[in-house]
Design a protein around this motif. Structure first.
Motif, PDB file in Angstrom:
ATOM      1  N   TYR A 138       0.840  -1.196   0.000  1.00  0.00           N
ATOM      2  CA  TYR A 138       0.000   0.000   0.000  1.00  0.00           C
ATOM      3  C   TYR A 138       0.873   1.243   0.000  1.00  0.00           C
ATOM      4  O   TYR A 138       1.944   1.272   0.611  1.00  0.00           O
ATOM      5  N   PHE A 139       0.389   2.271  -0.672  1.00  0.00           N
ATOM      6  CA  PHE A 139       1.099   3.543  -0.716  1.00  0.00           C
ATOM      7  C   PHE A 139       1.012   4.248   0.637  1.00  0.00           C
ATOM      8  O   PHE A 139       0.002   4.131   1.341  1.00  0.00           O
ATOM      9  N   GLY A 140       2.064   4.965   1.000  1.00  0.00           N
ATOM     10  CA  GLY A 140       2.051   5.700   2.254  1.00  0.00           C
ATOM     11  C   GLY A 140       3.118   6.781   2.291  1.00  0.00           C
ATOM     12  O   GLY A 140       3.836   7.005   1.314  1.00  0.00           O
ATOM     13  N   PHE A 141       3.192   7.443   3.414  1.00  0.00           N
ATOM     14  CA  PHE A 141       4.221   8.458   3.671  1.00  0.00           C
ATOM     15  C   PHE A 141       4.991   8.064   4.932  1.00  0.00           C
ATOM     16  O   PHE A 141       4.518   7.253   5.739  1.00  0.00           O
ATOM     17  N   ASN A 146      11.618  11.026  15.701  1.00  0.00           N
ATOM     18  CA  ASN A 146      12.432  11.686  16.719  1.00  0.00           C
ATOM     19  C   ASN A 146      12.235  13.202  16.668  1.00  0.00           C
ATOM     20  O   ASN A 146      12.101  13.861  17.705  1.00  0.00           O
ATOM     21  N   GLU A 147      12.195  13.746  15.443  1.00  0.00           N
ATOM     22  CA  GLU A 147      12.040  15.190  15.266  1.00  0.00           C
ATOM     23  C   GLU A 147      10.582  15.627  15.435  1.00  0.00           C
ATOM     24  O   GLU A 147      10.303  16.720  15.927  1.00  0.00           O
ATOM     25  N   LEU A 148       9.655  14.776  14.982  1.00  0.00           N
ATOM     26  CA  LEU A 148       8.226  15.080  15.094  1.00  0.00           C
ATOM     27  C   LEU A 148       7.615  14.118  16.102  1.00  0.00           C
ATOM     28  O   LEU A 148       7.547  12.909  15.853  1.00  0.00           O
ATOM     29  N   LYS A 149       7.205  14.603  17.230  1.00  0.00           N
ATOM     30  CA  LYS A 149       6.678  13.730  18.282  1.00  0.00           C
ATOM     31  C   LYS A 149       5.340  13.111  17.896  1.00  0.00           C
ATOM     32  O   LYS A 149       4.917  12.119  18.467  1.00  0.00           O
ATOM     33  N   GLN A 150       4.689  13.718  16.920  1.00  0.00           N
ATOM     34  CA  GLN A 150       3.413  13.200  16.441  1.00  0.00           C
ATOM     35  C   GLN A 150       3.415  13.250  14.918  1.00  0.00           C
ATOM     36  O   GLN A 150       3.933  14.202  14.315  1.00  0.00           O
ATOM     37  N   ALA A 151       2.861  12.244  14.281  1.00  0.00           N
ATOM     38  CA  ALA A 151       2.817  12.211  12.820  1.00  0.00           C
ATOM     39  C   ALA A 151       1.934  13.327  12.297  1.00  0.00           C
ATOM     40  O   ALA A 151       0.936  13.693  12.926  1.00  0.00           O
ATOM     41  N   PRO A 152       2.289  13.905  11.142  1.00  0.00           N
ATOM     42  CA  PRO A 152       1.348  14.824  10.496  1.00  0.00           C
ATOM     43  C   PRO A 152       0.054  14.059  10.196  1.00  0.00           C
ATOM     44  O   PRO A 152       0.049  12.826  10.180  1.00  0.00           O
ATOM     45  N   LEU A 245      11.899   5.914  11.572  1.00  0.00           N
ATOM     46  CA  LEU A 245      10.857   5.965  10.542  1.00  0.00           C
ATOM     47  C   LEU A 245       9.485   5.662  11.139  1.00  0.00           C
ATOM     48  O   LEU A 245       9.304   4.676  11.845  1.00  0.00           O
ATOM     49  N   GLY A 246       8.517   6.509  10.824  1.00  0.00           N
ATOM     50  CA  GLY A 246       7.120   6.251  11.153  1.00  0.00           C
ATOM     51  C   GLY A 246       6.292   6.321   9.883  1.00  0.00           C
ATOM     52  O   GLY A 246       6.602   7.111   8.979  1.00  0.00           O
ATOM     53  N   ILE A 247       5.260   5.500   9.773  1.00  0.00           N
ATOM     54  CA  ILE A 247       4.421   5.442   8.576  1.00  0.00           C
ATOM     55  C   ILE A 247       3.096   6.152   8.852  1.00  0.00           C
ATOM     56  O   ILE A 247       2.497   5.974   9.913  1.00  0.00           O
ATOM     57  N   TRP A 248       2.630   6.958   7.897  1.00  0.00           N
ATOM     58  CA  TRP A 248       1.354   7.657   8.047  1.00  0.00           C
ATOM     59  C   TRP A 248       0.699   7.843   6.678  1.00  0.00           C
ATOM     60  O   TRP A 248       1.324   7.631   5.648  1.00  0.00           O
ATOM     61  N   PHE A 249      -0.565   8.251   6.683  1.00  0.00           N
ATOM     62  CA  PHE A 249      -1.344   8.394   5.455  1.00  0.00           C
ATOM     63  C   PHE A 249      -2.048   9.757   5.483  1.00  0.00           C
ATOM     64  O   PHE A 249      -2.906   9.983   6.338  1.00  0.00           O
ATOM     65  N   PRO A 250      -1.703  10.670   4.589  1.00  0.00           N
ATOM     66  CA  PRO A 250      -2.340  11.993   4.591  1.00  0.00           C
ATOM     67  C   PRO A 250      -3.845  11.926   4.331  1.00  0.00           C
ATOM     68  O   PRO A 250      -4.324  11.094   3.569  1.00  0.00           O
ATOM     69  N   ALA A 251      -4.559  12.833   4.979  1.00  0.00           N
ATOM     70  CA  ALA A 251      -6.001  13.004   4.758  1.00  0.00           C
ATOM     71  C   ALA A 251      -6.251  14.449   4.349  1.00  0.00           C
ATOM     72  O   ALA A 251      -5.407  15.329   4.576  1.00  0.00           O
ATOM     73  N   ARG A 252      -7.388  14.719   3.734  1.00  0.00           N
ATOM     74  CA  ARG A 252      -7.824  16.102   3.572  1.00  0.00           C
ATOM     75  C   ARG A 252      -8.254  16.607   4.936  1.00  0.00           C
ATOM     76  O   ARG A 252      -8.678  15.855   5.790  1.00  0.00           O
ATOM     77  N   GLU A 253      -8.163  17.888   5.150  1.00  0.00           N
ATOM     78  CA  GLU A 253      -8.586  18.479   6.411  1.00  0.00           C
ATOM     79  C   GLU A 253     -10.040  18.104   6.687  1.00  0.00           C
ATOM     80  O   GLU A 253     -10.921  18.343   5.852  1.00  0.00           O
ATOM     81  N   GLY A 254     -10.284  17.472   7.826  1.00  0.00           N
ATOM     82  CA  GLY A 254     -11.634  17.046   8.182  1.00  0.00           C
ATOM     83  C   GLY A 254     -12.035  15.704   7.600  1.00  0.00           C
ATOM     84  O   GLY A 254     -13.147  15.228   7.839  1.00  0.00           O
TER      85      GLY A 254
END
Length: 351
Positions: A138-141, A146-152, A245-254
């Motif tokens: 699956y595609f992801g980001f 370490n630099e970002l305590k929480q994923a975007p 490395l942390g894996i996340w998936f962008p969403a549109r706002e809301g």
């Protein structure tokens, strides 16, 4: 016949024999104990500990056939095989959508349904048997934990100035995961025009082009980048040696985070110099034994529906995917209009 004439006839026949054998051309090549694989990056481990490393080693041990491996971006591998079409050098091509469909459309793949392909979902293989998925994905980001305590969480968040020169994604039209950025953005933003408008704005933070997605993960792990694109299998496997490395998936706002399947799809190259060896390797990659190792070793998802992984990696992967909406792209549209979409991206970003 006089004795001297007989000797001359025998001599001429002996001289002719090698010439006749040489006319066989591919017979010598097809007898070689070798198979050449052109593949998108992601399945070979950074430290020789990836799925390919294990599968190729086991295949060589079982068959005596040596695997010659060439790696690059998805589009790059298809372009190389296309250039060599008059004199093919690869036996097996492994790449991501829409490049596997592109290769098929150019007549670069011959029909061969590997053993076990009947257990692969119809959406993950060609209807005419020219290619089949060997590892689902699956595609992801990714982000630096370490630099970002929480994923975007959103696309919009990435426009913030704190990401300037700290964000990079691989090149659409060249890398499979880079092309996936366009596909996901067009889906999430509701069409080509709003997606390109967003990517044009994002360009202010983008470091620049990258032909290979796999090369971005080490930069994220070291903190040179905060965010980059990738895919679940490759990045999960890389995280064994890249703990930030942390894996996340962008969403549109809301909205909800989204992704889509981006499998590693394999096909037998038309005119392959070692066709039979290529068939054997495809059979081996899709065997139950190799497929059970996809999550355990490769950090991916088995392409076979009858292989249900329960190892620790499989459990962790299921957790990563929890709550993520999976959509199905219109691959026919993307294959037909990919050049147009890439040109629109170039225009929007000044690339």
């Amino acid at each position: 016949m006089p004795r001297n004439s007989l000797k001359l006839a025998v001599a001429l026949s002996l001289l002719a024999t090698p010439l006749l054998s040489a006319c066989g051309g591919n017979s010598a090549a097809s007898d070689e104990k070798v198979v050449t694989v052109y593949s998108a990056d992601g399945l070979k481990g950074e430290n020789g500990d990836g799925w390919y490393d294990r599968v190729f080693k086991d295949f060589e041990k079982q068959t005596g056939i040596k695997v010659e491996y060439v790696e690059g971006g998805s589009g790059e591998m298809v372009q190389r095989a296309a250039r060599e079409k008059p004199n093919p050098q690869a036996d097996v091509l492994v790449t991501l959508p829409p490049f596997i469909q592109q290769a098929d459309g150019k007549g670069m793949l011959q029909k061969y349904a590997p053993k076990g392909s009947d257990q692969v979902s119809g959406a993950d293989k060609a209807a005419d048997g020219t290619w089949t998925s060997v590892v689902n994905n699956y595609f992801g980001f990714i982000y630096n934990r370490n630099e970002l305590k929480q994923a975007p969480t959103t696309w919009e968040e990435l426009l913030d100035g704190s990401y300037r020169n700290k964000l990079q994604y691989s090149t659409p039209g060249v890398a499979g995961d880079g092309t996936a950025v366009l596909i996901k953005a067009m889906h999430d933003f509701g069409g080509e025009k709003p997606a390109m408008e967003y990517l044009g704005r994002l360009q202010a933070n983008n470091v620049g082009p990258s032909a290979s997605t796999g090369k971005l993960a080490p930069k994220v792990d070291k903190g040179e980048l905060l965010v980059a694109n990738g895919d679940v299998q490759m990045n999960f496997a890389q995280s064994r040696s890249m703990p930030n490395l942390g894996i996340w998936f962008p969403a549109r706002e809301g909205g909800r985070p989204t992704t889509f399947a981006l499998p590693y799809a394999a096909g037998l190259v038309t005119g392959a110099p070692h066709t039979e060896n290529g068939r054997k390797l495809l059979d081996f990659m899709l065997s139950q034994g190799a497929q059970r190792q996809v999550s355990e070793i490769g950090g991916g998802f088995s392409a076979r529906e009858d292989v249900k992984a329960t190892d620790a990696n499989a459990v962790a992967l299921a957790k990563i995917m929890d709550g993520v909406e999976v959509f199905e792209p219109d691959w026919d549209d993307i294959e037909a209009n990919l050049t147009t979409y890439v040109e629109a991206w170039k225009s929007a970003t000044g690339s």
